[in-house]
Motif scaffolding. Structure first.
Motif, PDB file in Angstrom:
ATOM      1  N   ILE A 116      10.827   5.014  -2.283  1.00  0.00           N
ATOM      2  CA  ILE A 116      11.998   5.762  -1.834  1.00  0.00           C
ATOM      3  C   ILE A 116      12.273   4.762  -0.703  1.00  0.00           C
ATOM      4  O   ILE A 116      13.941   4.385  -0.755  1.00  0.00           O
ATOM      5  N   LEU A 117      11.539   4.952  -0.351  1.00  0.00           N
ATOM      6  CA  LEU A 117      11.439   4.226   1.131  1.00  0.00           C
ATOM      7  C   LEU A 117      11.511   2.399   0.828  1.00  0.00           C
ATOM      8  O   LEU A 117      12.055   1.359   1.061  1.00  0.00           O
ATOM      9  N   LEU A 118      10.836   2.331  -0.426  1.00  0.00           N
ATOM     10  CA  LEU A 118      10.572   0.543  -0.901  1.00  0.00           C
ATOM     11  C   LEU A 118      11.777   0.890  -1.678  1.00  0.00           C
ATOM     12  O   LEU A 118      13.032  -0.512  -1.395  1.00  0.00           O
ATOM     13  N   GLU A 119      12.645   1.453  -1.999  1.00  0.00           N
ATOM     14  CA  GLU A 119      14.381   0.869  -2.456  1.00  0.00           C
ATOM     15  C   GLU A 119      14.814   1.082  -1.063  1.00  0.00           C
ATOM     16  O   GLU A 119      16.251  -0.389  -1.559  1.00  0.00           O
ATOM     17  N   ILE A 120      15.336   2.190  -0.910  1.00  0.00           N
ATOM     18  CA  ILE A 120      16.243   1.574   0.661  1.00  0.00           C
ATOM     19  C   ILE A 120      16.571   0.898   0.822  1.00  0.00           C
ATOM     20  O   ILE A 120      16.790   0.376   1.546  1.00  0.00           O
ATOM     21  N   SER A 121      14.584   0.284   1.530  1.00  0.00           N
ATOM     22  CA  SER A 121      14.157  -1.208   2.472  1.00  0.00           C
ATOM     23  C   SER A 121      15.319  -2.118   1.701  1.00  0.00           C
ATOM     24  O   SER A 121      14.991  -2.926   2.328  1.00  0.00           O
ATOM     25  N   ASN A 142      11.190 -14.519   1.205  1.00  0.00           N
ATOM     26  CA  ASN A 142      10.754 -13.668   1.389  1.00  0.00           C
ATOM     27  C   ASN A 142       9.238 -13.025   0.669  1.00  0.00           C
ATOM     28  O   ASN A 142       8.825 -13.575   0.135  1.00  0.00           O
ATOM     29  N   THR A 143       9.001 -12.374   1.402  1.00  0.00           N
ATOM     30  CA  THR A 143       7.086 -11.891   1.576  1.00  0.00           C
ATOM     31  C   THR A 143       6.891 -10.632   0.358  1.00  0.00           C
ATOM     32  O   THR A 143       8.878  -9.785   0.662  1.00  0.00           O
ATOM     33  N   PRO A 144       6.572 -10.143  -0.231  1.00  0.00           N
ATOM     34  CA  PRO A 144       6.167  -8.519  -0.624  1.00  0.00           C
ATOM     35  C   PRO A 144       6.717  -7.729   0.441  1.00  0.00           C
ATOM     36  O   PRO A 144       5.569  -7.897   1.754  1.00  0.00           O
ATOM     37  N   PRO A 145       7.537  -6.724   0.198  1.00  0.00           N
ATOM     38  CA  PRO A 145       7.352  -5.634   1.138  1.00  0.00           C
ATOM     39  C   PRO A 145       6.260  -5.234   1.189  1.00  0.00           C
ATOM     40  O   PRO A 145       5.334  -4.686   0.236  1.00  0.00           O
ATOM     41  N   SER A 146       5.879  -4.199   2.573  1.00  0.00           N
ATOM     42  CA  SER A 146       4.740  -3.531   2.321  1.00  0.00           C
ATOM     43  C   SER A 146       5.245  -2.102   3.459  1.00  0.00           C
ATOM     44  O   SER A 146       5.285  -2.319   3.767  1.00  0.00           O
ATOM     45  N   ILE A 147       4.212  -1.157   3.167  1.00  0.00           N
ATOM     46  CA  ILE A 147       4.731   0.097   4.087  1.00  0.00           C
ATOM     47  C   ILE A 147       3.634   0.165   4.853  1.00  0.00           C
ATOM     48  O   ILE A 147       2.466   0.303   4.487  1.00  0.00           O
ATOM     49  N   ILE A 148       3.665   0.058   5.680  1.00  0.00           N
ATOM     50  CA  ILE A 148       2.737  -0.208   7.415  1.00  0.00           C
ATOM     51  C   ILE A 148       2.919   1.698   7.884  1.00  0.00           C
ATOM     52  O   ILE A 148       1.988   1.147   9.211  1.00  0.00           O
ATOM     53  N   GLY A 149       3.955   2.246   7.313  1.00  0.00           N
ATOM     54  CA  GLY A 149       3.669   3.976   8.250  1.00  0.00           C
ATOM     55  C   GLY A 149       4.066   4.834   7.379  1.00  0.00           C
ATOM     56  O   GLY A 149       5.590   4.803   7.350  1.00  0.00           O
ATOM     57  N   GLN A 150       3.602   6.179   7.079  1.00  0.00           N
ATOM     58  CA  GLN A 150       4.574   6.842   7.256  1.00  0.00           C
ATOM     59  C   GLN A 150       4.625   8.222   7.843  1.00  0.00           C
ATOM     60  O   GLN A 150       3.656   8.676   8.239  1.00  0.00           O
ATOM     61  N   SER A 151       5.395   8.438   8.542  1.00  0.00           N
ATOM     62  CA  SER A 151       5.813   9.650   9.715  1.00  0.00           C
ATOM     63  C   SER A 151       4.838   9.852  10.285  1.00  0.00           C
ATOM     64  O   SER A 151       3.205   9.887  10.294  1.00  0.00           O
TER      65      SER A 151
END
Length: 209
Positions: A116-121, A142-151
Motif C-alpha cells: 500500500i505504501l509503495l503504491e501510493i508513494s 529515479n532510484t528504486p523506492p525503499s521503505i525506511i520506516g513503518q509507524s
C-alpha cells in the motif's frame, strides 16, 4: 554560504508555480485512485541547515508516528548536476483506513502494508516529479523506492538517513482526504550543489519568459 543559496523573489515565485503544477498532477492522480477529493496545501519552500534538521522535521511533520518511503532522483546519469531525495511521509498511518480508501479487502499483513505504501508513494512521487521536471525542461531518473520506516517516531527517521549535505532546499507538499482522515506529505530535499544548479535553471527560464 547560506546567503548564496537563498532564492530571490522572482526565483521563488517561479519555483512556487512549478511546484504547484507538479503537486496538482499528483493530486489529480490520487483523486482518480481514491475516487475522492484530495485537498492540497500551498508548497512550503525553505532552506534548512542539517544541524537543525530534527526540529525542522518536527515542525514540518507534527505527527506522533510516520511511515516513510524514500526515493532518490537525479538528472544526467553520467554526471548528475541536479539530484535530491523524495520522502513520502504518511502521518499516524492507519493501514485499515488506507485499505478502505483503496477498496482493498485483502488480509492485512506487513507485506500488504508495504504494498500500500509503495503504491501510493509511486503515484504521488511519479506524478509530482514528472510535472516539475517538465517545467524545468529536464528529465529525472529515479532510484528504486525503499521503505525506511513503518509507524516510527519522526526522530527515528534521522538515524536511518545518512546526511551528506550542510544545507538543503526543502519543499513540502501536503495531501489530505478529510473524509478518510488520510494525510500524506511529499518532502523533497535538494542538497547545496543542486540548489545552485536549480537557481541557474530558474534564471534561464526567467530570461526566456
Amino acid at each position: 554560504m547560506i546567503d548564496s543559496l537563498n532564492f530571490n523573489e522572482d526565483q521563488r515565485d517561479y519555483l512556487q508555480e512549478i511546484c504547484n503544477i507538479g503537486m496538482g498532477q499528483a493530486g489529480e492522480s490520487l483523486s482518480m485512485l481514491f475516487e475522492q477529493y484530495v485537498t492540497l496545501s500551498v508548497p512550503a519552500i525553505e532552506i534548512i541547515n542539517a544541524r537543525e534538521l530534527t526540529p525542522v522535521l518536527r515542525r514540518l511533520i507534527p505527527a506522533e508516528t510516520i511511515s516513510v518511503v524514500s526515493q532518490g532522483f537525479y538528472t544526467h546519469v553520467t554526471n548528475p548536476k541536479f539530484c535530491g531525495e523524495s520522502l513520502t511521509i504518511f502521518s499516524d498511518t492507519s493501514f485499515d483506513s488506507l485499505a478502505q480508501l483503496l477498496s482493498f479487502d485483502e488480509e492485512m499483513t506487513p507485506e500488504f502494508e508495504q504494498e500500500i505504501l509503495l503504491e501510493i508513494s509511486n503515484i504521488i512521487n511519479g506524478a509530482c516529479l514528472s510535472g516539475i521536471a517538465e517545467q524545468l525542461s529536464e528529465r529525472f531518473f529515479n532510484t528504486p523506492p525503499s521503505i525506511i520506516g513503518q509507524s516510527i517516531p519522526v526522530d527515528s527517521l534521522l538515524s536511518q538517513q545518512e546526511i551528506r549535505w550542510d544545507h538543503a532546499l526543502s519543499i513540502k507538499i501536503e495531501y489530505k482526504v478529510d473524509k478518510h482522515s488520510f494525510q500524506c506529505d511529499l518532502l523533497l530535499l535538494l542538497p547545496d550543489s543542486s540548489i545552485k544548479y536549480l537557481q541557474s535553471i530558474l534564471d534561464k527560464l526567467l530570461d526566456e519568459f
